[in-house]
Scaffold this motif. Structure first.
Motif, PDB file in Angstrom:
ATOM      1  N   ASP A   1       1.089  -6.801   4.957  1.00  0.00           N
ATOM      2  CA  ASP A   1      -0.086  -6.065   4.479  1.00  0.00           C
ATOM      3  C   ASP A   1      -1.143  -5.872   5.563  1.00  0.00           C
ATOM      4  O   ASP A   1      -1.875  -4.877   5.547  1.00  0.00           O
ATOM      5  CB  ASP A   1      -0.665  -6.752   3.233  1.00  0.00           C
ATOM      6  CG  ASP A   1       0.226  -6.519   2.016  1.00  0.00           C
ATOM      7  OD1 ASP A   1       0.945  -5.492   2.010  1.00  0.00           O
ATOM      8  OD2 ASP A   1       0.211  -7.345   1.092  1.00  0.00           O
ATOM      9  N   GLN A   2      -1.234  -6.787   6.530  1.00  0.00           N
ATOM     10  CA  GLN A   2      -2.134  -6.555   7.672  1.00  0.00           C
ATOM     11  C   GLN A   2      -1.624  -5.373   8.486  1.00  0.00           C
ATOM     12  O   GLN A   2      -2.388  -4.493   8.889  1.00  0.00           O
ATOM     13  CB  GLN A   2      -2.244  -7.825   8.531  1.00  0.00           C
ATOM     14  CG  GLN A   2      -3.067  -7.643   9.814  1.00  0.00           C
ATOM     15  CD  GLN A   2      -2.223  -7.243  11.024  1.00  0.00           C
ATOM     16  OE1 GLN A   2      -1.037  -7.574  11.095  1.00  0.00           O
ATOM     17  NE2 GLN A   2      -2.821  -6.508  11.956  1.00  0.00           N
ATOM     18  N   LYS A   3      -0.303  -5.325   8.709  1.00  0.00           N
ATOM     19  CA  LYS A   3       0.265  -4.205   9.486  1.00  0.00           C
ATOM     20  C   LYS A   3      -0.002  -2.889   8.750  1.00  0.00           C
ATOM     21  O   LYS A   3      -0.439  -1.904   9.339  1.00  0.00           O
ATOM     22  CB  LYS A   3       1.784  -4.385   9.661  1.00  0.00           C
ATOM     23  CG  LYS A   3       2.204  -5.714  10.285  1.00  0.00           C
ATOM     24  CD  LYS A   3       1.924  -5.778  11.789  1.00  0.00           C
ATOM     25  CE  LYS A   3       2.172  -7.163  12.362  1.00  0.00           C
ATOM     26  NZ  LYS A   3       0.955  -7.922  12.661  1.00  0.00           N
ATOM     27  N   GLU A   4       0.261  -2.905   7.442  1.00  0.00           N
ATOM     28  CA  GLU A   4       0.088  -1.693   6.635  1.00  0.00           C
ATOM     29  C   GLU A   4      -1.386  -1.284   6.559  1.00  0.00           C
ATOM     30  O   GLU A   4      -1.713  -0.108   6.728  1.00  0.00           O
ATOM     31  CB  GLU A   4       0.656  -1.937   5.223  1.00  0.00           C
ATOM     32  CG  GLU A   4       0.315  -0.902   4.165  1.00  0.00           C
ATOM     33  CD  GLU A   4       0.830   0.506   4.475  1.00  0.00           C
ATOM     34  OE1 GLU A   4       1.638   0.669   5.409  1.00  0.00           O
ATOM     35  OE2 GLU A   4       0.384   1.447   3.783  1.00  0.00           O
ATOM     36  N   GLY A   5      -2.269  -2.239   6.318  1.00  0.00           N
ATOM     37  CA  GLY A   5      -3.697  -1.930   6.165  1.00  0.00           C
ATOM     38  C   GLY A   5      -4.252  -1.294   7.425  1.00  0.00           C
ATOM     39  O   GLY A   5      -4.994  -0.296   7.363  1.00  0.00           O
ATOM     40  N   MET A   6      -3.914  -1.837   8.575  1.00  0.00           N
ATOM     41  CA  MET A   6      -4.455  -1.305   9.827  1.00  0.00           C
ATOM     42  C   MET A   6      -3.779   0.019  10.210  1.00  0.00           C
ATOM     43  O   MET A   6      -4.452   0.934  10.698  1.00  0.00           O
ATOM     44  CB  MET A   6      -4.348  -2.354  10.942  1.00  0.00           C
ATOM     45  CG  MET A   6      -5.276  -3.536  10.662  1.00  0.00           C
ATOM     46  SD  MET A   6      -5.556  -4.587  12.094  1.00  0.00           S
ATOM     47  CE  MET A   6      -6.705  -5.774  11.382  1.00  0.00           C
ATOM     48  N   ALA A   7      -2.455   0.117   9.937  1.00  0.00           N
ATOM     49  CA  ALA A   7      -1.759   1.380  10.220  1.00  0.00           C
ATOM     50  C   ALA A   7      -2.347   2.500   9.356  1.00  0.00           C
ATOM     51  O   ALA A   7      -2.594   3.617   9.831  1.00  0.00           O
ATOM     52  CB  ALA A   7      -0.260   1.228   9.941  1.00  0.00           C
ATOM     53  N   ALA A   8      -2.604   2.190   8.095  1.00  0.00           N
ATOM     54  CA  ALA A   8      -3.142   3.214   7.187  1.00  0.00           C
ATOM     55  C   ALA A   8      -4.505   3.689   7.673  1.00  0.00           C
ATOM     56  O   ALA A   8      -4.815   4.883   7.616  1.00  0.00           O
ATOM     57  CB  ALA A   8      -3.245   2.644   5.767  1.00  0.00           C
ATOM     58  N   PHE A   9      -5.334   2.757   8.162  1.00  0.00           N
ATOM     59  CA  PHE A   9      -6.649   3.162   8.684  1.00  0.00           C
ATOM     60  C   PHE A   9      -6.476   4.112   9.862  1.00  0.00           C
ATOM     61  O   PHE A   9      -7.090   5.181   9.911  1.00  0.00           O
ATOM     62  CB  PHE A   9      -7.468   1.940   9.123  1.00  0.00           C
ATOM     63  CG  PHE A   9      -8.791   2.335   9.734  1.00  0.00           C
ATOM     64  CD1 PHE A   9      -9.877   2.641   8.924  1.00  0.00           C
ATOM     65  CD2 PHE A   9      -8.940   2.446  11.109  1.00  0.00           C
ATOM     66  CE1 PHE A   9     -11.091   3.049   9.482  1.00  0.00           C
ATOM     67  CE2 PHE A   9     -10.143   2.860  11.673  1.00  0.00           C
ATOM     68  CZ  PHE A   9     -11.225   3.152  10.855  1.00  0.00           C
ATOM     69  N   VAL A  10      -5.615   3.729  10.791  1.00  0.00           N
ATOM     70  CA  VAL A  10      -5.433   4.538  12.001  1.00  0.00           C
ATOM     71  C   VAL A  10      -4.848   5.903  11.644  1.00  0.00           C
ATOM     72  O   VAL A  10      -5.225   6.936  12.211  1.00  0.00           O
ATOM     73  CB  VAL A  10      -4.521   3.781  13.004  1.00  0.00           C
ATOM     74  CG1 VAL A  10      -4.119   4.676  14.171  1.00  0.00           C
ATOM     75  CG2 VAL A  10      -5.240   2.533  13.520  1.00  0.00           C
ATOM     76  N   GLU A  11      -3.946   5.918  10.664  1.00  0.00           N
ATOM     77  CA  GLU A  11      -3.295   7.174  10.268  1.00  0.00           C
ATOM     78  C   GLU A  11      -4.104   7.951   9.225  1.00  0.00           C
ATOM     79  O   GLU A  11      -3.636   8.962   8.691  1.00  0.00           O
ATOM     80  CB  GLU A  11      -1.886   6.866   9.725  1.00  0.00           C
ATOM     81  CG  GLU A  11      -0.942   6.358  10.825  1.00  0.00           C
ATOM     82  CD  GLU A  11       0.286   5.617  10.271  1.00  0.00           C
ATOM     83  OE1 GLU A  11       0.604   5.810   9.080  1.00  0.00           O
ATOM     84  OE2 GLU A  11       0.890   4.840  11.040  1.00  0.00           O
ATOM     85  N   LYS A  12      -5.296   7.470   8.909  1.00  0.00           N
ATOM     86  CA  LYS A  12      -6.210   8.131   7.954  1.00  0.00           C
ATOM     87  C   LYS A  12      -5.528   8.398   6.608  1.00  0.00           C
ATOM     88  O   LYS A  12      -5.495   9.528   6.119  1.00  0.00           O
ATOM     89  CB  LYS A  12      -6.772   9.439   8.541  1.00  0.00           C
ATOM     90  CG  LYS A  12      -7.559   9.252   9.838  1.00  0.00           C
ATOM     91  CD  LYS A  12      -8.226  10.544  10.267  1.00  0.00           C
ATOM     92  CE  LYS A  12      -8.861  10.447  11.655  1.00  0.00           C
ATOM     93  NZ  LYS A  12      -9.977   9.495  11.730  1.00  0.00           N
ATOM     94  N   ARG A  13      -4.925   7.361   6.045  1.00  0.00           N
ATOM     95  CA  ARG A  13      -4.314   7.477   4.710  1.00  0.00           C
ATOM     96  C   ARG A  13      -4.620   6.201   3.923  1.00  0.00           C
ATOM     97  O   ARG A  13      -5.103   5.212   4.503  1.00  0.00           O
ATOM     98  CB  ARG A  13      -2.788   7.672   4.846  1.00  0.00           C
ATOM     99  CG  ARG A  13      -2.097   6.535   5.573  1.00  0.00           C
ATOM    100  CD  ARG A  13      -0.576   6.677   5.576  1.00  0.00           C
ATOM    101  NE  ARG A  13       0.042   5.620   6.374  1.00  0.00           N
ATOM    102  CZ  ARG A  13       0.303   4.392   5.951  1.00  0.00           C
ATOM    103  NH1 ARG A  13       0.005   4.046   4.705  1.00  0.00           N
ATOM    104  NH2 ARG A  13       0.847   3.473   6.744  1.00  0.00           N
ATOM    105  N   ALA A  14      -4.340   6.233   2.621  1.00  0.00           N
ATOM    106  CA  ALA A  14      -4.576   5.038   1.807  1.00  0.00           C
ATOM    107  C   ALA A  14      -3.460   4.018   2.057  1.00  0.00           C
ATOM    108  O   ALA A  14      -2.297   4.417   2.217  1.00  0.00           O
ATOM    109  CB  ALA A  14      -4.604   5.419   0.322  1.00  0.00           C
ATOM    110  N   PRO A  15      -3.789   2.734   2.110  1.00  0.00           N
ATOM    111  CA  PRO A  15      -2.739   1.735   2.340  1.00  0.00           C
ATOM    112  C   PRO A  15      -1.877   1.529   1.096  1.00  0.00           C
ATOM    113  O   PRO A  15      -2.342   1.709  -0.026  1.00  0.00           O
ATOM    114  CB  PRO A  15      -3.529   0.457   2.646  1.00  0.00           C
ATOM    115  CG  PRO A  15      -4.836   0.650   1.956  1.00  0.00           C
ATOM    116  CD  PRO A  15      -5.119   2.123   1.960  1.00  0.00           C
ATOM    117  N   LYS A  16      -0.611   1.177   1.357  1.00  0.00           N
ATOM    118  CA  LYS A  16       0.272   0.788   0.238  1.00  0.00           C
ATOM    119  C   LYS A  16       0.645  -0.673   0.456  1.00  0.00           C
ATOM    120  O   LYS A  16       1.592  -0.970   1.186  1.00  0.00           O
ATOM    121  CB  LYS A  16       1.549   1.631   0.255  1.00  0.00           C
ATOM    122  CG  LYS A  16       1.363   3.057  -0.212  1.00  0.00           C
ATOM    123  CD  LYS A  16       2.727   3.648  -0.648  1.00  0.00           C
ATOM    124  CE  LYS A  16       2.650   5.133  -0.920  1.00  0.00           C
ATOM    125  NZ  LYS A  16       2.632   5.955   0.308  1.00  0.00           N
TER     126      LYS A  16
END
Ligand code: CO8
Length: 258
Positions: free
Chosen positions: A239-254
């Motif tokens: 979830d840390q990987k997903e949360g930060m990736a989602a921020f960088v990719e400007k999308r909502a995290p899953k």
């Protein structure tokens, strides 16, 4: 049919809702209600589909205290032997975040139960107090300790020694409650807060809760070190990987709760 008689249980998405339901006694906390609330919280806490718990009462009373009629005939030997109220400590062991939605009276054990939750959202009708002294007893479910930590010595002494009530506005000013909302909006706002929490990564929310709670049990230096180590451990989660990736990719995290 529900297995409970003094509470109502509902699932709203990933939120487990527990409603105290002894209207004729203003939700006074008798032994049965205590056992049922503890069982319901532990069941939701053990349920992977539940990401937050919402505890509430009625419009008139969150809970008007421990059940005075049930306590009245008890002797010292009985309350000591049964370690009266010690089962409430089990709520502190729940790792799922618990939000209290309080309208009307939250007195004595009712105020203490609200304080056993992680934070309180209050209706503008809420009244908090520790009136035990008027009955010839003192708080017995952590009130003298948790109220003092929440509002400081001056107000805790005032409430515990005079037995007076504090309204929602004073409770918010003093730091006992997180937010005050119009009574008509209480459940909606509290459910929205619980739903927001439940939309986060559950293990990360548990870590945040554990870290905040640690501040009440340890020194500042130890608490900061504990927080940093837990923060480091979040990097071991998907979830840390997903949360930060989602921020960088400007999308909502899953989040996958892992
Ligand atoms: N216990 C049992 N019954 C209660 C309680 C209670 N705490 N509070 C209300 N009720 C009952 C009333 O007796 C009444 O029942 P009935 O209709 O059969 O007479 C019904 O609920 C409705 O209450 P009221 O008619 O009194 O309603 P009002 O709107 O007139 O008043 C109040 C509301 C101001 C909240 C009033 O009910 C009240 O003062 N209640 C008691 C508040 C209180 O003192 N709470 C603290 C209890 S002690 C505690 O919580 C911790 C004890 C720790 C001891 C530690 C030992 C180890």
């Amino acid at each position: 049919m529900s297995e409970y008689e003094t509470i109502l249980i509902e699932r709203k998405g990933r939120v487990g809702v527990i409603t105290l339901n002894r209207p004729k006694a203003l939700n006074a906390l008798n032994g049965q209600l205590m056992r049922e609330v503890v069982a319901a919280v532990e069941a939701f806490d053990a349920d992977d589909e539940i990401g937050a718990i919402l505890l509430t009462g009625s419009e008139k009373a969150f809970a008007a205290g421990a059940d005075i009629k049930e306590m009245q005939p008890k002797t010292f030997a009985q309350v000591y032997a049964e370690d009266l109220f010690s089962q409430w400590d089990r709520l502190s062991a729940a790792r799922t975040p618990i939000v209290a939605a309080v309208a009307g009276y939250a007195l004595g054990g009712g105020c203490e139960l609200a304080m056993l939750c992680d934070f309180i959202i209050a209706a503008d009708t809420a009244k908090f107090g520790q009136p035990e002294i008027k009955l010839g007893v003192i708080p017995g479910i952590g009130g003298s300790q948790r109220l003092t930590r929440a509002v400081g010595k001056a107000k805790a002494m005032d409430l515990c020694l005079t037995g007076r009530n504090m309204d929602a506005e004073e409770a918010e000013r003093a730091g006992l409650v997180a937010r005050v909302v119009p009574a008509a909006d209480l459940l909606e706002v509290a459910l929205e807060a619980a739903t927001t929490i439940a939309s986060m990564s559950l293990p990360i929310a548990m870590m945040a809760k554990e870290a905040v709670n640690r501040s009440f049990e340890t020194t500042l230096a130890e608490g900061v070190k504990f927080e940093r180590r837990v923060f480091h451990s979040t990097f071991a989660t998907a979830d840390q990987k997903e949360g930060m990736a989602a921020f960088v990719e400007k999308r909502a995290p899953k989040f996958v709760n892992g």
